[in-house]
Scaffold this active site. Structure first.
Site, PDB file in Angstrom:
ATOM      1  N   HIS A   1       2.616  -1.944  -7.797  1.00 17.01           N
ATOM      2  CA  HIS A   1       3.099  -0.791  -7.038  1.00 17.01           C
ATOM      3  C   HIS A   1       3.829  -1.251  -5.775  1.00 17.01           C
ATOM      4  CE1 HIS A   1       2.750   3.433  -5.472  1.00 17.01           C
ATOM      5  NE2 HIS A   1       2.833   2.797  -4.314  1.00 17.01           N
ATOM      6  N   GLU A   2       3.175  -2.098  -4.996  1.00 15.42           N
ATOM      7  CA  GLU A   2       3.782  -2.561  -3.750  1.00 15.42           C
ATOM      8  C   GLU A   2       4.956  -3.503  -4.005  1.00 15.42           C
ATOM      9  OE1 GLU A   2       3.082  -1.122  -1.086  1.00 15.42           O
ATOM     10  OE2 GLU A   2       1.279  -0.081  -1.755  1.00 15.42           O
TER      11      GLU A   2
ATOM     12  N   HIS B   1       8.033  -1.449  -4.523  1.00 13.22           N
ATOM     13  CA  HIS B   1       8.627  -1.014  -3.259  1.00 13.22           C
ATOM     14  C   HIS B   1       9.481  -2.132  -2.658  1.00 13.22           C
ATOM     15  CE1 HIS B   1       6.614   2.785  -3.071  1.00 13.22           C
ATOM     16  NE2 HIS B   1       5.411   2.308  -2.806  1.00 13.22           N
TER      17      HIS B   1
END
Length: 242
Positions: A46-47, A50
């Site tokens: 997820h990170e 980003h």
């Protein structure tokens, strides 16, 4: 995403952990252990998504801060990590970006929205991938599931699907500080954007109330269950098992 009042959150987290440990059974402890790989993978990717999206838009801040990596230790936030284990939703260490570094292909707001949505999209993609792996093993190695190792692997795959969906759906709630608020603001008219920004503190408090009261779980449960069943049934149907 970012939660600022860490001391307050640590108190809430401590209460949550103590409450869960007090009534935890052996089966519950095993479930936590099986969930651990899913939480690490869900937060890390997820990170990373980003950071990857921001980098592709021209901002080298995530790379300079060592966030353009799949090393879980670079992305773990203790509070969010523990909540994902014990509550089923949480967050990772926020990826810092500098929108002024974005290239001019998109507006700054559009760039921020792209970076924000990249995390949840990554989680949904992972959920689909692990659902397909689950269905493939079920189709081509049916006897594996009845072994002790097979049962553990199948449980871990189901947790990988569920945790990734949960993290993705949770982050799409359109309240600060979640990713959904940054996505929503891109589509609001000018006056609505200004109003939303001026009321950000109030929306933040609303989020905290929903989170602490447990209402967040009720909000995301219908979408989570729908996607979870849909992905698994779709994967099984793809392999002729449903």
């Amino acid at each position: 995403m970012f939660l600022e009042d860490k001391r307050f959150l640590y108190v809430i987290l401590g209460i949550l952990i103590i409450s869960n440990l007090a009534r935890m059974t052996t089966e519950g402890l095993l479930a936590i252990l099986l969930t651990l790989p899913a939480v690490l993978i869900a937060i890390t990717f997820h990170e990373y998504a980003h950071a990857f999206a921001a980098t592709k838009l021209g901002d080298d801040t995530p790379m300079l801060q060592g966030r353009l990596t799949l090393n879980p230790m670079k992305h773990i936030d203790p509070v969010g990590f523990a909540l994902l284990l014990f509550a089923g939703f949480g967050w990772g260490k926020p990826v810092q970006i500098n929108p002024r570094n974005f290239n001019r292909k998109y507006s700054i707001e559009a760039g921020e929205a792209i970076v924000s949505v990249a995390g949840p999209i990554m989680n949904f993609v992972l959920a689909v991938v692990f659902a397909l792996i689950y269905a493939a093993l079920y189709r081509f190695a049916p006897t594996f599931i009845i072994t002790q190792v097979g049962a553990i692997v199948f449980d871990m795959l189901l947790y990988l699907v569920m945790i990734n969906i949960g993290l993705g759906v949770f982050n799409l709630i359109p309240l600060p500080p979640l990713d959904g608020s940054k996505i929503l603001i891109k589509f609001l008219p000018y006056n609505a954007k200004q109003w939303f920004r001026n009321k950000e503190t109030i929306f933040y408090i609303i989020f905290l109330v929903l989170w602490i009261s447990g209402l967040t779980g009720y909000i995301i449960s219908p979408a989570l269950n729908f996607l979870y069943k849909g992905m698994l049934n779709g994967a099984l149907a793809l392999f002729g098992l449903f």
